[in-house]
Scaffold this active site. Structure first.
Site, PDB file in Angstrom:
ATOM      1  CB  CYS B  86      -3.636  -0.284  -1.985  1.00 54.14           C
ATOM      2  SG  CYS B  86      -4.887  -1.548  -1.669  1.00 54.14           S
ATOM      3  CG  HIS B 203      -1.100  -1.016   2.067  1.00 48.95           C
ATOM      4  ND1 HIS B 203      -1.703   0.195   1.833  1.00 48.95           N
ATOM      5  CD2 HIS B 203      -1.993  -1.954   1.714  1.00 48.95           C
ATOM      6  CE1 HIS B 203      -2.928  -0.001   1.355  1.00 48.95           C
ATOM      7  NE2 HIS B 203      -3.125  -1.302   1.272  1.00 48.95           N
ATOM      8  CD  GLU B 205       0.587   2.689   2.964  1.00 48.02           C
ATOM      9  OE1 GLU B 205       1.381   1.972   2.312  1.00 48.02           O
ATOM     10  OE2 GLU B 205      -0.653   2.590   2.852  1.00 48.02           O
TER      11      GLU B 205
END
Lengths: 90, 230
Positions: B86, B203, B205
């Site tokens: 990002c 994302h 994560e």
């Protein structure tokens, strides 16, 4: 050394889709400004810089544009003529 | 294997990245302060999501000159892994670790939701746990995610299999409708020529725990575990 003000225009490169420009153009057309052909939205920066000459001021700001102020992948920049300011270092 | 997550002023994905590394795959993870010059012996560097320096000037433009970025660039040039997520992707592009740039979403809207994307590369150190054509559900949260690059750069990325992920429908189709931000060719993530830097707007994560609705991001971390020696 004298203080120069160098205005810089940063504009999206040709071919780069500029949705902000398109949205602003649409809003203006809806207000009746139907002669608009295109609008590009960029950024205007003034840099006050101490330099020995106007040419040196331009040269310094050009380096700043190349290194940080503009991203050559997406933006072009145009330097305007430096103007002498009050209050420079001597 | 040790993970290091860079914290810039304005980062907000750094804790999520450490959560993924430390809790989801059980590896050591440390935070690396942007003003430091020490990668603390980390094997994998994560440039996390967020709004470094308030996105002033351009997203990533100022963070890219943070002191620690000198070391991150050296790390990357050595061939060691850098995962740029990002805002981290924006920083990596500004730093020249990846080609191209991320522009304002074509819709001019900030998009924050789970999206689907298709795996395009299943052989990199970041993606070999996936299979080509696999559909992943991963969150995005960005206003400036429209990937762009010169046509010859895009052609090279496509020709060399360096597009990692592409926005798609749940059925795997790529169309303007599923292209959430107007990226060229629906590109959601790319890999550098050497294969050790992955930049992606979604994302991974934040998709490592069933509680948020997807664990599809785990593959990135598991790929790194298998592909990098500690």
């Amino acid at each position: 050394m004298q203080l120069y003000r160098v205005p810089v225009q940063i504009i999206p490169r040709p071919g780069i889709l500029d949705p902000q420009g398109a949205a602003v153009a649409g809003a203006l057309r809806s207000l009746g400004f139907d002669t608009i052909a295109d609008i590009r939205v960029g950024r205007f920066i003034t840099v006050d810089v101490n330099a020995a000459s106007a040419a040196d001021a331009t040269s310094a700001v050009r380096s700043m544009c190349e290194k940080l102020l503009a991203n050559p992948v997406i933006e072009d920049f145009v330097l305007e003529e430096p103007t002498l300011q009050q209050g420079g270092q001597s | 294997m040790k993970f290091g997550v860079v914290t810039f002023p304005g980062s907000n994905g750094d804790y999520d990245a450490c959560h993924a590394a430390a809790d989801a795959i059980g590896r050591e993870c440390v935070y690396l302060w942007h003003k430091d010059h020490d990668l603390k012996g980390c094997d994998v560097i994560v440039l996390p999501g967020g709004f470094s320096y308030g996105d002033y000037l351009r997203p990533g433009a100022i963070a890219r000159f943070s002191p620690i970025m000198n070391e991150v660039v050296v790390h990357a040039k050595r061939g060691a892994p850098v995962l740029a997520i990002c805002n981290g992707f924006q920083v990596a592009c500004e730093a020249g670790l990846l080609p191209g740039a991320l522009l304002r979403n074509a819709s001019l809207r900030f998009v924050s939701r789970l999206v689907t994307m298709r795996v395009e590369n299943d052989s990199s150190m970041f993606t070999h746990e996936y299979y080509k054509g696999q559909i992943l559900s991963v969150p995005v949260a960005h206003g400036d995610g429209r990937y762009t690059a010169d046509p010859d750069v895009v052609a090279r990325l496509e020709g060399e299999g360096r597009v990692a992920f592409r926005y798609s429908s749940t059925g795997g189709d790529v169309s303007d409708e599923d292209n959430i931000n107007g990226s060229v060719n629906g590109i959601a993530g790319i890999i550098n020529a050497a294969g050790n830097v992955l930049g992606m707007m979604p994302h991974p994560e934040r998709a490592v725990d069933p509680v948020i609705g997807s664990t599809d991001g785990l593959g990135v971390f598991h790929s790194l575990l298998d592909g990098v020696t500690a």
